[in-house]
Design an enzyme around this catalytic site. Structure first.
Site, short mmCIF file in Angstrom:
data_model
loop_
_atom_site.label_atom_id
_atom_site.label_comp_id
_atom_site.label_asym_id
_atom_site.label_seq_id
_atom_site.Cartn_x
_atom_site.Cartn_y
_atom_site.Cartn_z
N LYS A 20 0.85 -1.19 0.00
CA LYS A 20 0.00 0.00 0.00
C LYS A 20 0.89 1.24 0.00
O LYS A 20 1.80 1.37 0.84
CB LYS A 20 -0.89 -0.05 1.25
CG LYS A 20 -2.21 0.65 1.09
CD LYS A 20 -3.13 0.29 2.25
CE LYS A 20 -4.33 1.17 2.28
NZ LYS A 20 -5.14 0.93 3.48
O1 G3P Z 1 -7.62 1.78 5.38
C1 G3P Z 1 -7.99 2.98 4.83
C2 G3P Z 1 -9.37 3.49 5.19
O2 G3P Z 1 -10.34 2.50 5.03
C3 G3P Z 1 -9.46 4.30 6.42
O3 G3P Z 1 -10.78 4.55 6.86
O4 G3P Z 1 -12.39 5.30 8.57
O5 G3P Z 1 -9.96 5.88 8.84
O6 G3P Z 1 -11.34 6.98 7.09
P1 G3P Z 1 -11.13 5.75 7.89
#
Ligand code: G3P
Length: 217
Positions: free
Chosen positions: A83
């Protein structure tokens, strides 16, 4: 649509895998830090539990550093997807890794131009963050639709991975839009099973059955 779990918690990953609906895992530095474990050991555990793409994020922000980390991560297991943040140095690294046959998930995508550049660089996945756009009053799902439209126009093979999912409706909308993958936190996977009519219907069936003499065995 493939379902990935967005988690670095081995118990959640194990539980989701046992449901028989899991295609892969995404992690990020914040999720990994929350677990307080050695990153390498954590990835070793995850690859034992899930036989599918497992995203592990680099923390370098220069091309050479990203490449160094990416090659180390890719050595851990063939299912590891590296990633990489959607910055210039990141996409330079994605181009090299794509030529080396290392799969990448280009993360922190917030615009169609960023997604177009990711496809040009040869990213395996692009991760548009739906919830974080909604948080600032921009329609995150519209971004998913735009990216899918652009990729379809030119036959780009980069897969659209809907990320930053905050509720089950995001999952439904991502599926309707045609996202290739949706990465979902454990709590929301759990919510996707729930319906009050299923719960009350089952309760009635089981209560009625108790009054019945008939038995299968
Ligand atoms: O892993 C990346 C993403 O899904 C993060 O989500 O909830 O931290 O915006 P969030």
């Amino acid at each position: 649509m493939k379902i990935f779990i967005d988690s670095a918690n081995i118990h959640e990953i194990r539980e989701a895998a046992s449901m028989g609906i899991l295609d892969g895992v995404t992690t990020n530095p914040s999720l990994v830090a929350k677990e307080g474990k050695n990153f390498r050991q954590l990835l070793d555990e995850i690859v034992q539990v899930v036989d599918g793409p497992i995203s592990a994020e680099v923390v370098s922000i220069d091309k050479d550093g990203i490449l160094r980390e990416a090659r180390e991560l890719a050595k851990i297991h063939e299912n590891i997807v590296v990633k990489i943040p959607l910055i210039k140095e990141g996409l330079k690294a994605v181009r090299v890794l794509s030529e080396e046959g290392i799969n990448t998930n280009v993360t922190l995508c917030f615009s169609p131009t960023q997604a177009l550049l990711t496809a040009k660089a040869g990213g395996t996945y692009v991760s548009p963050f739906i919830g974080r756009l909604d948080d600032i009053s921009i329609d995150g799902m519209e971004l998913i639709r735009q990216i899918i439209g652009i990729y379809q126009n030119y036959g780009y093979t980069t897969q659209v991975l809907a990320a930053s999912i905050r509720h089950p409706l995001h999952v439904v909308q991502a599926a309707l839009a045609g996202a290739d993958v949706c990465t979902i936190p454990f709590k929301i996977i759990d919510q996707m099973f729930q319906h009050p009519l299923t719960a009350s219907g089952l309760e009635t069936f089981l209560n009625d059955w108790k009054k019945n003499e008939s038995k299968l065995v």
